[in-house]
Design a protein around this motif. Structure first.
Motif, PDB file in Angstrom:
ATOM      1  N   THR A   1      54.493 -40.250   2.245  1.00  0.00           N
ATOM      2  CA  THR A   1      53.835 -39.028   2.686  1.00  0.00           C
ATOM      3  C   THR A   1      52.328 -39.173   2.591  1.00  0.00           C
ATOM      4  OG1 THR A   1      53.506 -36.674   2.189  1.00  0.00           O
ATOM      5  CG2 THR A   1      54.113 -38.083   0.357  1.00  0.00           C
ATOM      6  N   ALA A   2      51.624 -38.598   3.556  1.00  0.00           N
ATOM      7  CA  ALA A   2      50.165 -38.657   3.556  1.00  0.00           C
ATOM      8  C   ALA A   2      49.563 -37.754   2.489  1.00  0.00           C
ATOM      9  CB  ALA A   2      49.620 -38.262   4.926  1.00  0.00           C
ATOM     10  N   GLY A   3      50.347 -36.793   1.995  1.00  0.00           N
ATOM     11  CA  GLY A   3      49.826 -35.878   0.979  1.00  0.00           C
ATOM     12  C   GLY A   3      49.458 -36.567  -0.316  1.00  0.00           C
ATOM     13  N   SER A   4      50.033 -37.746  -0.570  1.00  0.00           N
ATOM     14  CA  SER A   4      49.724 -38.463  -1.807  1.00  0.00           C
ATOM     15  C   SER A   4      48.280 -38.932  -1.842  1.00  0.00           C
ATOM     16  CB  SER A   4      50.662 -39.657  -1.966  1.00  0.00           C
ATOM     17  OG  SER A   4      50.539 -40.537  -0.855  1.00  0.00           O
ATOM     18  N   VAL A   5      47.650 -39.060  -0.664  1.00  0.00           N
ATOM     19  CA  VAL A   5      46.254 -39.507  -0.615  1.00  0.00           C
ATOM     20  C   VAL A   5      45.351 -38.501  -1.317  1.00  0.00           C
ATOM     21  CG1 VAL A   5      44.335 -40.081   0.910  1.00  0.00           C
ATOM     22  CG2 VAL A   5      46.655 -40.810   1.496  1.00  0.00           C
ATOM     23  N   ALA A   6      45.632 -37.216  -1.154  1.00  0.00           N
ATOM     24  CA  ALA A   6      44.826 -36.183  -1.816  1.00  0.00           C
ATOM     25  C   ALA A   6      44.880 -36.342  -3.328  1.00  0.00           C
ATOM     26  CB  ALA A   6      45.318 -34.802  -1.404  1.00  0.00           C
ATOM     27  N   LEU A   7      46.040 -36.776  -3.850  1.00  0.00           N
ATOM     28  CA  LEU A   7      46.178 -36.970  -5.293  1.00  0.00           C
ATOM     29  C   LEU A   7      45.215 -38.041  -5.801  1.00  0.00           C
ATOM     30  CD1 LEU A   7      47.710 -36.357  -7.918  1.00  0.00           C
ATOM     31  CD2 LEU A   7      49.401 -38.081  -7.237  1.00  0.00           C
ATOM     32  N   LEU A   8      44.972 -39.068  -4.996  1.00  0.00           N
ATOM     33  CA  LEU A   8      44.048 -40.127  -5.400  1.00  0.00           C
ATOM     34  C   LEU A   8      42.643 -39.582  -5.571  1.00  0.00           C
ATOM     35  CD1 LEU A   8      45.137 -43.082  -3.062  1.00  0.00           C
ATOM     36  CD2 LEU A   8      46.126 -42.354  -5.236  1.00  0.00           C
ATOM     37  N   PHE A   9      42.168 -38.819  -4.582  1.00  0.00           N
ATOM     38  CA  PHE A   9      40.819 -38.268  -4.644  1.00  0.00           C
ATOM     39  C   PHE A   9      40.695 -37.253  -5.775  1.00  0.00           C
ATOM     40  CE2 PHE A   9      40.915 -39.969  -0.363  1.00  0.00           C
ATOM     41  CZ  PHE A   9      39.644 -40.501  -0.233  1.00  0.00           C
ATOM     42  N   LEU A  10      41.724 -36.432  -5.952  1.00  0.00           N
ATOM     43  CA  LEU A  10      41.683 -35.421  -7.013  1.00  0.00           C
ATOM     44  C   LEU A  10      41.617 -36.092  -8.378  1.00  0.00           C
ATOM     45  CD1 LEU A  10      41.824 -32.403  -7.672  1.00  0.00           C
ATOM     46  CD2 LEU A  10      44.313 -32.632  -7.795  1.00  0.00           C
ATOM     47  N   THR A  11      42.417 -37.141  -8.574  1.00  0.00           N
ATOM     48  CA  THR A  11      42.412 -37.858  -9.849  1.00  0.00           C
ATOM     49  C   THR A  11      41.044 -38.456 -10.145  1.00  0.00           C
ATOM     50  OG1 THR A  11      44.760 -38.417  -9.608  1.00  0.00           O
ATOM     51  CG2 THR A  11      43.462 -39.768 -11.119  1.00  0.00           C
ATOM     52  N   SER A  12      40.469 -39.135  -9.158  1.00  0.00           N
ATOM     53  CA  SER A  12      39.155 -39.769  -9.339  1.00  0.00           C
ATOM     54  C   SER A  12      38.075 -38.746  -9.651  1.00  0.00           C
ATOM     55  CB  SER A  12      38.797 -40.559  -8.081  1.00  0.00           C
ATOM     56  OG  SER A  12      37.512 -41.111  -8.179  1.00  0.00           O
ATOM     57  N   THR A  13      38.091 -37.632  -8.920  1.00  0.00           N
ATOM     58  CA  THR A  13      37.042 -36.632  -9.086  1.00  0.00           C
ATOM     59  C   THR A  13      37.140 -35.927 -10.430  1.00  0.00           C
ATOM     60  OG1 THR A  13      36.983 -36.274  -6.699  1.00  0.00           O
ATOM     61  CG2 THR A  13      36.009 -34.567  -8.086  1.00  0.00           C
ATOM     62  N   VAL A  14      38.336 -35.505 -10.816  1.00  0.00           N
ATOM     63  CA  VAL A  14      38.507 -34.768 -12.073  1.00  0.00           C
ATOM     64  C   VAL A  14      38.135 -35.636 -13.267  1.00  0.00           C
ATOM     65  CG1 VAL A  14      40.212 -33.687 -13.582  1.00  0.00           C
ATOM     66  CG2 VAL A  14      40.220 -33.164 -11.148  1.00  0.00           C
ATOM     67  N   VAL A  15      38.555 -36.896 -13.253  1.00  0.00           N
ATOM     68  CA  VAL A  15      38.216 -37.804 -14.352  1.00  0.00           C
ATOM     69  C   VAL A  15      36.698 -37.967 -14.460  1.00  0.00           C
ATOM     70  CG1 VAL A  15      38.328 -40.225 -15.079  1.00  0.00           C
ATOM     71  CG2 VAL A  15      40.402 -39.049 -14.365  1.00  0.00           C
ATOM     72  N   THR A  16      36.013 -38.084 -13.325  1.00  0.00           N
ATOM     73  CA  THR A  16      34.558 -38.231 -13.333  1.00  0.00           C
ATOM     74  C   THR A  16      33.879 -36.978 -13.881  1.00  0.00           C
ATOM     75  OG1 THR A  16      34.659 -39.721 -11.434  1.00  0.00           O
ATOM     76  CG2 THR A  16      32.532 -38.709 -11.916  1.00  0.00           C
TER      77      THR A  16
END
Length: 380
Positions: free
Chosen positions: A235-250
Motif C-alpha cells: 500500500t502507498a499509505g505506508s510511505v506517509a509513515l516513513l515521513f511521520l516517523t522521521s519528522t517526529v523523531v527529529t
C-alpha cells in the motif's frame, strides 16, 4: 530559544513558514499540472525541472548576493519572489506563465537559503545549537505544509496556491519590519575572486564532497525507502509513515542530541558518526525483508542527520567567516546537490542492490570526514 537574539529567533520562525508554504504547494503541483491543466507528463516534468534547476543552479549566485548586498536584503527579496512565483502558479494556465512561476520560485530558494544560513552562522553565538533548532523548525514546517495543503485542496488548488503565496508575503513583510541589517564585511576581492578563493580552498572542497553523502542518503527518503515500504506492505499509505516517523523523531530529539554531542565529542567525530549511522541503517533492509527493517533505516537516517547536520552548517560558517559565509554555503549547496543527484542516479541504477550502495556511500563518507578531521585543524 531564549539564548538566541531576536533576529535569529525570527529566522527560525521564518524557516517554519518557508517550509510550510513550500510543502503546502509543491507536492501537489504535478497533480495540478496534469489533471487540472491537462499538461502531458513530459511538459509537467519540464516545469518541475526548471524550478529545481533554477534553485540548485543559482545557489552560488544567491550566496554571493548575500555577502555583497547583505543577508537581510537577499532574504527579503527571496521571500517576495516566492510569493510572486506561487501567485503565478495560482492563476497561470499557459506554459510561459507556468515556466515564469517555476523560475521565480526556484530563484527565490537560491536567494534565501544560503542567506538565512549565512546570517545565522554569523549572528548566533552557539551556531551548532542554533542550527539544531533551525532543523526542528524546518521539520515542523515540512510536517504541517502537506497537511494544510491537503485540506485546502479539498476546496481548490488555487486556494492552496494563494495561501502559500500569502505565507511568503507575510514573511516578506516580517523580515522587512523586524529583521535587523548586519554590516557587510568586504572580502577585498571581486565576486569571481570570491568564487576562486572558495573553489581553491582544498579543505573546504574535501569537506563538501565528503558531506555530500549526507544529502545523497537523505534523498533516499524519496526514492529507495518509499519503494521498499510499498513493496513490503502493498500500500502507498505506508510511505506517509516513513515521513511521520522521521519528522517526529527529529522534533523530539534534535536539540538534545546536539547538546549531548557538543559535550561528549568533537565536531568531526559527531559528523563521522552521523554518516556512519546513516549508512549502517541501510544494511538492515538489505539483509531483512518487511516494513520493520525499512523503518529501522528511516530511524537511522533521522538519527544520523540529527548528529551531523548542525555541525555541518557550523563548520561551513567557520570556513566562510563573516565576509564569505553566504558564498561558502552557496558552493556547498551547489557541489553537494550535483554529487547527491549523481549518487541518486547510481542508487536507482543499482536496483535491488541500492541499499548496499547507500550503506557504502555512508560508511565511505564517514571515513573521509575522519581523515579530513585528523589532517586539518579547525578553520579560524
Amino acid at each position: 530559544m531564549r539564548e538566541l537574539s531576536w533576529a535569529v529567533r525570527l529566522l527560525l520562525v521564518n524557516q517554519f513558514g518557508v517550509n510550510t508554504g513550500f510543502y503546502l504547494l509543491v507536492p501537489y503541483l504535478a497533480g495540478h499540472l496534469t489533471k487540472d491543466l491537462g499538461l502531458s507528463a513530459a511538459v509537467t516534468g519540464v516545469v518541475l525541472g526548471v524550478r529545481n534547476l533554477s534553485q540548485q543552479g543559482l545557489f552560488l549566485v544567491g550566496g554571493s548576493a548575500s555577502d555583497r548586498l547583505g543577508a537581510r536584503r537577499v532574504i527579503i527579496a527571496g521571500c517576495a519572489l516566492r510569493a510572486v512565483g506561487f501567485g503565478l502558479f495560482a492563476f497561470g494556465v499557459t506554459l510561459p506563465l507556468l515556466l515564469a512561476a517555476a523560475v521565480l520560485s526556484g530563484l527565490a530558494g537560491a536567494l534565501f537559503n544560503p542567506a538565512v544560513r549565512g546570517y545565522i552562522a554569523v549572528a548566533a553565538p552557539d551556531k551548532a545549537r542554533a542550527f539544531a533548532l533551525f532543523n526542528v523548525f524546518a521539520q515542523a514546517g515540512a510536517l504541517c505544509g502537506p497537511v494544510l495543503g491537503g485540506v485546502l485542496l479539498l476546496v481548490d488548488f488555487r486556494v492552496a496556491a494563494i495561501t502559500a503565496a500569502a505565507i511568503f508575503a507575510v514573511l516578506t513583510v516580517a523580515q522587512a519590519c523586524v529583521l535587523p541589517a548586519r554590516e557587510v564585511t568586504p572580502s577585498g576581492s571581486s565576486v569571481l575572486g570570491d568564487w576562486r578563493r572558495c573553489l581553491a580552498d582544498r579543505r573546504f572542497l574535501a569537506f563538501t564532497l565528503s558531506l555530500s553523502g549526507m544529502y545523497a542518503l537523505q534523498n533516499q527518503l524519496y526514492l529507495v525507502l518509499p519503494l521498499a515500504a510499498e513493496q513490503a506492505t502493498g500500500t502507498a499509505g505506508s510511505v506517509a509513515l516513513l515521513f511521520l516517523t522521521s519528522t517526529v523523531v527529529t522534533l523530539l530529539l534534535q536539540v538534545r542530541i546536539t547538546k549531548w554531542l557538543e559535550a561528549a565529542t568533537s565536531r568531526d567525530r559527531a559528523m563521522a558518526w552521523g554518516l556512519a549511522v546513516m549508512g549502517a541503517g541501510f544494511l538492515v533492509p538489505a539483509l531483512l525483508p518487511g516494513i520493520v527493517p525499512v523503518l529501522v533505516a528511516v530511524l537511522a537516517l533521522a538519527f544520523g542527520v540529527m548528529m551531523a547536520h548542525p555541525f555541518v552548517y557550523e563548520r561551513i560558517g567557520d570556513f566562510g567567516g563573516e565576509s564569505l559565509a553566504g558564498t561558502y554555503f552557496g558552493v556547498f549547496y551547489l557541489v553537494s546537490g550535483v554529487a547527491a543527484a549523481a549518487s541518486t542516479a547510481l542508487i536507482g541504477w543499482a536496483g535491488t542492490a541500492g541499499f548496499v550502495v547507500c550503506a557504502a556511500i555512508g560508511l565511505a563518507c564517514a571515513a573521509a570526514v575522519r581523515v579530513i578531521g585528523r589532517r586539518a585543524a579547525v578553520p579560524a
